[in-house]
Every structure is written in structure tokens, then in C-alpha cells.
Motif scaffolding. Structure first.
Motif, mmCIF file in Angstrom:
data_model
loop_
_atom_site.group_PDB
_atom_site.id
_atom_site.type_symbol
_atom_site.label_atom_id
_atom_site.label_comp_id
_atom_site.label_asym_id
_atom_site.label_seq_id
_atom_site.Cartn_x
_atom_site.Cartn_y
_atom_site.Cartn_z
ATOM 1 N N LYS A 154 0.829 -1.202 0.000
ATOM 2 C CA LYS A 154 0.000 0.000 0.000
ATOM 3 C C LYS A 154 0.868 1.257 0.000
ATOM 4 O O LYS A 154 0.536 2.259 -0.643
ATOM 5 C CB LYS A 154 -0.946 -0.012 1.198
ATOM 6 C CG LYS A 154 -2.002 -1.098 1.111
ATOM 7 C CD LYS A 154 -3.015 -1.005 2.212
ATOM 8 C CE LYS A 154 -4.092 -2.074 2.041
ATOM 9 N NZ LYS A 154 -4.865 -1.909 0.786
ATOM 10 N N ILE A 183 -3.929 7.502 4.738
ATOM 11 C CA ILE A 183 -4.339 6.402 3.860
ATOM 12 C C ILE A 183 -4.190 5.063 4.568
ATOM 13 O O ILE A 183 -5.089 4.199 4.503
ATOM 14 C CB ILE A 183 -3.516 6.427 2.557
ATOM 15 C CG1 ILE A 183 -3.889 7.654 1.718
ATOM 16 C CG2 ILE A 183 -3.735 5.147 1.753
ATOM 17 C CD1 ILE A 183 -3.037 7.841 0.486
ATOM 18 N N LEU A 184 -3.086 4.859 5.261
ATOM 19 C CA LEU A 184 -2.864 3.589 5.960
ATOM 20 C C LEU A 184 -3.888 3.378 7.071
ATOM 21 O O LEU A 184 -4.378 2.249 7.281
ATOM 22 C CB LEU A 184 -1.447 3.542 6.529
ATOM 23 C CG LEU A 184 -0.316 3.391 5.510
ATOM 24 C CD1 LEU A 184 1.031 3.372 6.204
ATOM 25 C CD2 LEU A 184 -0.499 2.126 4.677
ATOM 26 N N ARG A 185 -4.224 4.431 7.801
ATOM 27 C CA ARG A 185 -5.230 4.286 8.859
ATOM 28 C C ARG A 185 -6.591 3.890 8.280
ATOM 29 O O ARG A 185 -7.307 3.050 8.852
ATOM 30 C CB ARG A 185 -5.338 5.589 9.644
ATOM 31 C CG ARG A 185 -4.182 5.806 10.609
ATOM 32 C CD ARG A 185 -4.311 7.094 11.376
ATOM 33 N NE ARG A 185 -3.246 7.219 12.364
ATOM 34 C CZ ARG A 185 -3.041 8.302 13.107
ATOM 35 N NH1 ARG A 185 -3.843 9.359 12.970
ATOM 36 N NH2 ARG A 185 -2.047 8.328 13.984
ATOM 37 N N GLU A 186 -6.915 4.478 7.163
ATOM 38 C CA GLU A 186 -8.194 4.152 6.527
ATOM 39 C C GLU A 186 -8.189 2.730 5.980
ATOM 40 O O GLU A 186 -9.174 1.988 6.139
ATOM 41 C CB GLU A 186 -8.466 5.156 5.409
ATOM 42 C CG GLU A 186 -9.794 4.942 4.709
ATOM 43 C CD GLU A 186 -10.037 5.973 3.617
ATOM 44 O OE1 GLU A 186 -11.018 5.808 2.866
ATOM 45 O OE2 GLU A 186 -9.240 6.934 3.505
ATOM 46 N N GLU A 187 -7.082 2.331 5.341
ATOM 47 C CA GLU A 187 -7.011 1.017 4.711
ATOM 48 C C GLU A 187 -6.926 -0.114 5.728
ATOM 49 O O GLU A 187 -7.333 -1.251 5.438
ATOM 50 C CB GLU A 187 -5.792 0.950 3.784
ATOM 51 C CG GLU A 187 -5.865 1.880 2.583
ATOM 52 C CD GLU A 187 -6.836 1.394 1.531
ATOM 53 O OE1 GLU A 187 -7.118 0.181 1.511
ATOM 54 O OE2 GLU A 187 -7.326 2.211 0.734
ATOM 55 N N THR A 188 -6.401 0.158 6.915
ATOM 56 C CA THR A 188 -6.185 -0.900 7.913
ATOM 57 C C THR A 188 -7.215 -0.862 9.042
ATOM 58 O O THR A 188 -7.044 -1.542 10.053
ATOM 59 C CB THR A 188 -4.776 -0.785 8.518
ATOM 60 O OG1 THR A 188 -4.647 0.487 9.184
ATOM 61 C CG2 THR A 188 -3.706 -0.902 7.447
ATOM 62 N N TRP A 217 -8.427 -4.271 10.194
ATOM 63 C CA TRP A 217 -7.413 -5.307 10.372
ATOM 64 C C TRP A 217 -7.193 -5.699 11.831
ATOM 65 O O TRP A 217 -6.473 -6.664 12.104
ATOM 66 C CB TRP A 217 -6.073 -4.844 9.808
ATOM 67 C CG TRP A 217 -6.037 -4.682 8.328
ATOM 68 C CD1 TRP A 217 -7.084 -4.744 7.460
ATOM 69 C CD2 TRP A 217 -4.887 -4.413 7.537
ATOM 70 N NE1 TRP A 217 -6.678 -4.529 6.179
ATOM 71 C CE2 TRP A 217 -5.310 -4.329 6.184
ATOM 72 C CE3 TRP A 217 -3.545 -4.240 7.823
ATOM 73 C CZ2 TRP A 217 -4.436 -4.075 5.145
ATOM 74 C CZ3 TRP A 217 -2.664 -3.988 6.792
ATOM 75 C CH2 TRP A 217 -3.117 -3.911 5.463
#
Length: 314
Positions: free
Chosen positions: A150, A181-186, A189
Motif C-alpha cells: 500500500k 491512507i494507511l489508517r483508513e485502509e487498515t 485489520w
């Protein structure tokens, strides 16, 4: 027979009880799987998990501070000519784009050109939900790989249209965007992204040396220009001094000629001028010529003969 059976059964139960208990440490986070199904996180402390029925999956609760794809000592940069050794990883390389012709602020920057450079992202994260993490991601290694993919996608979008010089000016903005972006994508998880940023770009040794050589050459050229300018100024000033001296000399010479013109109007002055003329001539030659029909030949003949004897005559 019954007694033996009871003893064996008791031993089996004791064995199961001994090996069914375990503990989750305070710095760990764990989930319970009953017949392979995740039933939820379990708190730190003692738990009961009969073998074959219950399994415990545990992970560190502490933060991970990852330089992707790996720590600096595990980065292998000769992957273009050699096989990557076990336990080593090739660096993340990004193709940067063309410079903006309208942007003149970076026109002299040696990194304001299209090139491939090594980009190192740093991501800090920790597991918040062991059950969700186990079901969604499975392992810490897999989580790091997906995060890296990502990150590379973000770099491709951000850096493909600008040069490294331009990108370096906006690393703070890029880091904030990457973190968002990483906070939104993960979010699903079972982890939390604590921080994410991009380190200054890493260029090849040959490129850095070329830039250094160019910088040194520019400094030498600048010194040469300054020296030449100083020499030019010195020459100009010296020339001005010589010109001023020549001007004064000509003015003095003109004044002398005026005096000579004044005294040449009398016979005494004319005789004096002739004598001065002969003196200068004899200073620059070892002979002299005196016109035979000169009206003052009688007055100067004796002097001429005396000077001939002194200087010698060919």
C-alpha cells in the motif's frame, strides 16, 4: 481391570489438566480458537485450553516500528546483479517524474531530474484486536507485506509526476497523507497505525559523487570568476592610473612646448634650442648630422667637434 482403567483415566485427566492451562502475559494479546473457530480475545492471565479442542493464538501487544521493507542492515542493494541472500530484502525503488518547466526555484538543483531513487517509509503500529487480526491478516509478516504494498502504491501516485528535489520539499505533506491512507485502509485489520512518515531519499553512491563533483566544479568556477574579476578590476585601475599619468605628462609636455615656442622668437632662444636638440640626439646615438647651410653652424661647430671626440665617430 476396573482399577487399571480408573488409574489410566485419572492419569489422562491429570495430563490434560496440566497441559490445558496456560497464561497470557501482560505484553501479549491473544485470541481463543475452539475447534478452529475464533471466539474472541482473552485477557491477560491464566486460561484453560484443552489440547485438541482449544487453541490460543497470541501476538505482541507492544508497538512495531518498521522500516520497510526491513531494517537497514537487512537491505540488499546489489539485487540487480546478484541473487538476494536469505534474510535480506531489496530496497523500495521509486521512479520519479520530469521537472516542471514553470518551476524556476529548483532549476539549479542537481536532483531536479527524472531518476530512480530509494525511498524508505517508516510505519509504527500495534495490534488492538487479536481475533480480528488473526481472521483478517493472519500474521505479523503478512501484515508488513500488505502495508508495504500500500505504501508503494501511494509513492507511485505521489512521486511519478515530480522530481526527487520537488518531492523532498513536501515530505511532511506526503507523510501526513501516507499516514491517513494507511489508517483508513487498515481500519478493519485489528491494528492501529500510530505514525507513518517517509525518510529522506537515498541516492546511489555514483550519483552522489557526481553531484559532489559538480558542486566542487561550480565552486572552482566561481573562484576563477572572482579571481578574473579582481584581475580585471586591477587592470582597469592600473590602466586608469597610467592614462591619468599620461594625461598629466602630455599636459606638462604641452606647457613645455609653449615655453619653447616663446623663447624661439629670439636669436638667443634659437641657439639654446639647437644646443638642447643636439644634446638629446647625442644621448641616443654615437654620431650626429648638422646641416651645412644652417645659419647657426658657426656657433655650434666647436661644440659638435668636441662631442664627436668624446663619443667617437664611425
Amino acid at each position: 481391570m476396573t482399577t487399571v482403567f480408573v488409574i489410566v483415566f485419572a492419569l489422562i485427566v491429570a495430563y490434560l489438566l496440566v497441559f490445558s492451562f496456560g497464561t497470557v502475559q501482560s505484553n501479549e494479546i491473544a485470541t481463543k480458537l475452539v475447534f478452529g473457530k475464533a471466539t474472541g480475545d482473552i485477557p491477560a492471565g491464566l486460561y484453560l485450553a484443552p489440547p485438541g479442542i482449544v487453541r490460543i493464538e497470541r501476538y505482541p501487544r507492544t508497538n512495531f516500528q518498521d522500516e520497510l521493507p526491513a531494517d537497514p542492515e537487512h537491505i540488499f542493494r546489489k539485487d540487480d546483479v546478484e541473487k538476494v541472500p536469505p534474510g535480506m530484502f531489496p530496497p523500495i525503488r521509486v521512479k520519479f517524474g520530469q521537472p516542471d518547466p514553470a518551476d524556476l526555484t529548483l532549476i539549479d538543483d542537481p536532483y531536479n531530474i527524472p531518476m530512480v531513487a530509494e525511498v524508505v517509509p517508516v510505519v509504527s503500529w500495534h495490534i488492538t484486536d487479536a481475533t480480528k487480526f488473526f481472521v483478517t491478516i493472519g500474521s505479523i509478516e503478512n501484515c508488513r507485506k500488505i502495508i508495504q504494498d500500500k505504501v508503494v502504491a501511494v509513492f507511485g501516485d505521489k512521486f511519478s509526476a515530480i522530481t526527487p528535489a520537488k518531492a523532498s520539499l513536501h515530505l511532511g505533506e506526503t507523510s501526513e497523507e501516507l499516514e491517513g491512507i494507511l489508517r483508513e485502509e487498515t481500519a478493519s485489520w485489528g491494528i492501529k497505525i500510530d505514525d507513518a512518515y517517509v525518510k529522506p531519499f537515498i541516492y546511489s553512491h555514483s550519483l552522489n559523487k557526481s553531484v559532489t563533483d559538480v558542486s566542487e566544479a561550480k565552486q572552482k568556477a566561481k573562484a576563477t570568476i572572482e579571481t578574473a574579476e579582481a584581475t580585471r578590476q586591477k587592470t582597469v585601475k592600473e590602466g586608469a592610473g597610467v592614462a591619468e599619468a599620461r594625461k598629466l605628462f602630455l599636459e606638462a609636455e604641452a606647457a613645455g612646448l609653449e615655453k619653447l615656442a616663446a623663447i624661439s622668437k629670439t636669436p638667443e632662444g634659437q641657439l639654446t634650442l639647437w644646443m638642447e636638440t643636439m644634446r638629446k640626439a647625442f644621448e641616443n646615438a654615437n654620431y650626429s648630422i648638422i646641416p651645412a647651410n644652417d645659419p647657426f653652424i658657426g656657433a655650434t661647430a666647436g661644440i659638435s667637434e668636441a662631442l664627436k671626440r668624446l663619443k667617437g665617430e664611425k
